[in-house]
Scaffold this motif. Structure first.
Motif, mmCIF file in Angstrom:
data_model
loop_
_atom_site.group_PDB
_atom_site.id
_atom_site.type_symbol
_atom_site.label_atom_id
_atom_site.label_comp_id
_atom_site.label_asym_id
_atom_site.label_seq_id
_atom_site.Cartn_x
_atom_site.Cartn_y
_atom_site.Cartn_z
ATOM 1 N N VAL A 179 0.835 -1.200 0.000
ATOM 2 C CA VAL A 179 0.000 0.000 0.000
ATOM 3 C C VAL A 179 0.870 1.250 0.000
ATOM 4 C CG1 VAL A 179 -1.632 1.384 1.351
ATOM 5 C CG2 VAL A 179 -1.998 -1.072 1.087
ATOM 6 N N LEU A 180 1.886 1.267 0.853
ATOM 7 C CA LEU A 180 2.788 2.420 0.910
ATOM 8 C C LEU A 180 3.509 2.629 -0.417
ATOM 9 C CD1 LEU A 180 4.337 1.923 4.468
ATOM 10 C CD2 LEU A 180 2.543 3.517 3.787
ATOM 11 N N ARG A 181 3.882 1.526 -1.060
ATOM 12 C CA ARG A 181 4.568 1.614 -2.344
ATOM 13 C C ARG A 181 3.625 2.183 -3.410
ATOM 14 N NH1 ARG A 181 5.613 -3.342 -2.795
ATOM 15 N NH2 ARG A 181 7.501 -3.252 -1.512
ATOM 16 N N VAL A 182 2.392 1.726 -3.410
ATOM 17 C CA VAL A 182 1.414 2.187 -4.394
ATOM 18 C C VAL A 182 1.081 3.663 -4.184
ATOM 19 C CG1 VAL A 182 -0.982 1.948 -5.177
ATOM 20 C CG2 VAL A 182 0.414 -0.096 -4.783
ATOM 21 N N VAL A 183 0.916 4.076 -2.929
ATOM 22 C CA VAL A 183 0.604 5.471 -2.634
ATOM 23 C C VAL A 183 1.745 6.377 -3.103
ATOM 24 C CG1 VAL A 183 0.276 7.149 -0.779
ATOM 25 C CG2 VAL A 183 -0.948 4.976 -0.725
ATOM 26 N N LYS A 184 2.974 5.946 -2.877
ATOM 27 C CA LYS A 184 4.119 6.728 -3.329
ATOM 28 C C LYS A 184 4.130 6.856 -4.847
ATOM 29 C CE LYS A 184 9.177 6.931 -3.123
ATOM 30 N NZ LYS A 184 10.418 6.278 -2.603
ATOM 31 N N GLU A 185 3.848 5.744 -5.534
ATOM 32 C CA GLU A 185 3.810 5.775 -6.996
ATOM 33 C C GLU A 185 2.658 6.644 -7.494
ATOM 34 O OE1 GLU A 185 6.019 4.609 -9.214
ATOM 35 O OE2 GLU A 185 7.218 4.230 -7.417
ATOM 36 N N ALA A 186 1.531 6.604 -6.793
ATOM 37 C CA ALA A 186 0.375 7.414 -7.195
ATOM 38 C C ALA A 186 0.717 8.902 -7.119
ATOM 39 C CB ALA A 186 -0.823 7.104 -6.303
ATOM 40 N N ARG A 187 1.400 9.308 -6.053
ATOM 41 C CA ARG A 187 1.776 10.719 -5.913
ATOM 42 C C ARG A 187 2.796 11.125 -6.981
ATOM 43 N NH1 ARG A 187 -0.534 12.721 -1.503
ATOM 44 N NH2 ARG A 187 -1.011 11.359 0.257
ATOM 45 N N ASN A 188 3.680 10.197 -7.334
ATOM 46 C CA ASN A 188 4.699 10.517 -8.332
ATOM 47 C C ASN A 188 4.142 10.527 -9.750
ATOM 48 O OD1 ASN A 188 6.737 10.740 -6.420
ATOM 49 N ND2 ASN A 188 7.348 8.602 -6.587
ATOM 50 N N GLU A 189 3.298 9.545 -10.096
ATOM 51 C CA GLU A 189 2.857 9.373 -11.479
ATOM 52 C C GLU A 189 1.551 10.101 -11.790
ATOM 53 O OE1 GLU A 189 3.040 5.452 -13.079
ATOM 54 O OE2 GLU A 189 4.699 4.840 -11.790
ATOM 55 N N LEU A 190 0.608 10.103 -10.868
ATOM 56 C CA LEU A 190 -0.653 10.805 -11.119
ATOM 57 C C LEU A 190 -0.515 12.295 -10.819
ATOM 58 C CD1 LEU A 190 -3.235 8.248 -9.699
ATOM 59 C CD2 LEU A 190 -2.566 8.610 -12.074
ATOM 60 N N GLY A 191 0.334 12.609 -9.863
ATOM 61 C CA GLY A 191 0.657 14.011 -9.589
ATOM 62 C C GLY A 191 -0.545 14.885 -9.326
ATOM 63 N N GLU A 192 -0.714 15.895 -10.180
ATOM 64 C CA GLU A 192 -1.718 16.928 -9.942
ATOM 65 C C GLU A 192 -3.153 16.448 -10.081
ATOM 66 O OE1 GLU A 192 -1.430 16.645 -14.307
ATOM 67 O OE2 GLU A 192 0.013 16.579 -12.654
ATOM 68 N N VAL A 193 -3.387 15.287 -10.714
ATOM 69 C CA VAL A 193 -4.760 14.805 -10.881
ATOM 70 C C VAL A 193 -5.173 13.850 -9.769
ATOM 71 C CG1 VAL A 193 -4.696 15.110 -13.375
ATOM 72 C CG2 VAL A 193 -4.077 12.892 -12.390
#
Length: 240
Positions: free
Chosen positions: A114-128
């Motif tokens: 979960v922590l890994r996915v949340v980090k990736e979400a903030r990096n890749e989805l960014g502003e959306v």
């Protein structure tokens, strides 16, 4: 202002008094971020206008968008739950409604993923990136039981609960929503994000909403968590 869960009963003053965040807290922050001014009545009847423009007749005419003088006292009333006074007027900055929405329900193999996915979400989805909601297997099992008892059906609920038995740990479910202003751009970002998660084996399974109906179904499952768990008995909550 972000959405709140008590859609049918909450009032704006109550939301400000409790500093309600809602499911889009990660995108828009708390009400400390969006309240621009407020009027409050103290116990002795004194009326305070905090960052509100008032004319000679006492009528509120607007807010000061920038005022760096002295203490910003309106923040004392946000989250005070009525202990300092009653909030009677509020000026809130409201963002425009998004023209595109994309959501996915992901199955993670434990909190480390979960922590890994949340980090990736903030990096890749960014502003959306707009929402991140975490649910464990026990909670979703309560939701499924409540659906069965009430005669409701959800294919998505059956798939994520019954299909999560392959996890080596107790699976964790993660609802992610992205909001933006460009459908093609936002869809591409979500597709790339999910593809990377599967390729790196960061998730066990994932379901991307194909239309508004499926997106709403995902949120219905999330919103069913609280009443479904509460129906089983006393609930200890970690939300503060």
């Amino acid at each position: 202002m972000s959405c709140v869960n008590r859609k049918g009963t909450c009032l704006i003053g109550g939301c400000v008094g409790t500093n309600a965040g809602g499911q889009y807290y990660s995108r828009f922050g708390s009400l400390h971020s969006t309240v621009r001014g407020l009027e409050a009545v103290l116990a002795d009847g004194q009326v305070l206008h905090l960052n509100m423009q008032v004319d000679d007749n006492g009528a509120v005419g607007g807010v000061n968008l920038k005022d760096n003088t002295g203490y910003d006292l309106k923040h004392l009333f946000i989250g005070s739950e009525g202990t300092l006074g009653v909030i009677t007027k509020v000026a809130i900055e409201c963002p425009p409604l998004p023209s595109s929405k994309h959501a996915a329900m992901l199955v993670c193999d434990g909190y480390a993923d979960v922590l890994r996915v949340v980090k990736e979400a903030r990096n890749e989805l960014g502003e959306v990136l707009s929402a991140l909601e975490v649910m464990d297997l026990n909670t979703m099992s309560c939701v499924k039981r409540a659906f069965v008892n009430s005669g409701r059906e959800s294919q998505l609920l059956d798939e994520i609960v019954d299909g999560s038995g392959q996890a080596s740990q107790q699976p964790i479910f993660l609802l992610i929503e992205a909001q933006g202003s460009n459908e093609e751009h936002d869809a591409s970002k979500m597709d790339t994000f999910l593809t990377n998660l599967f390729e790196t084996e960061s998730i066990q399974n994932g379901f991307l909403a194909q239309d508004t109906k499926q997106l709403q179904e995902m949120w219905e499952l999330r919103e069913a968590c609280n009443p479904s768990v509460a129906s089983t008995g006393y609930v200890y909550k970690f939300d503060v």
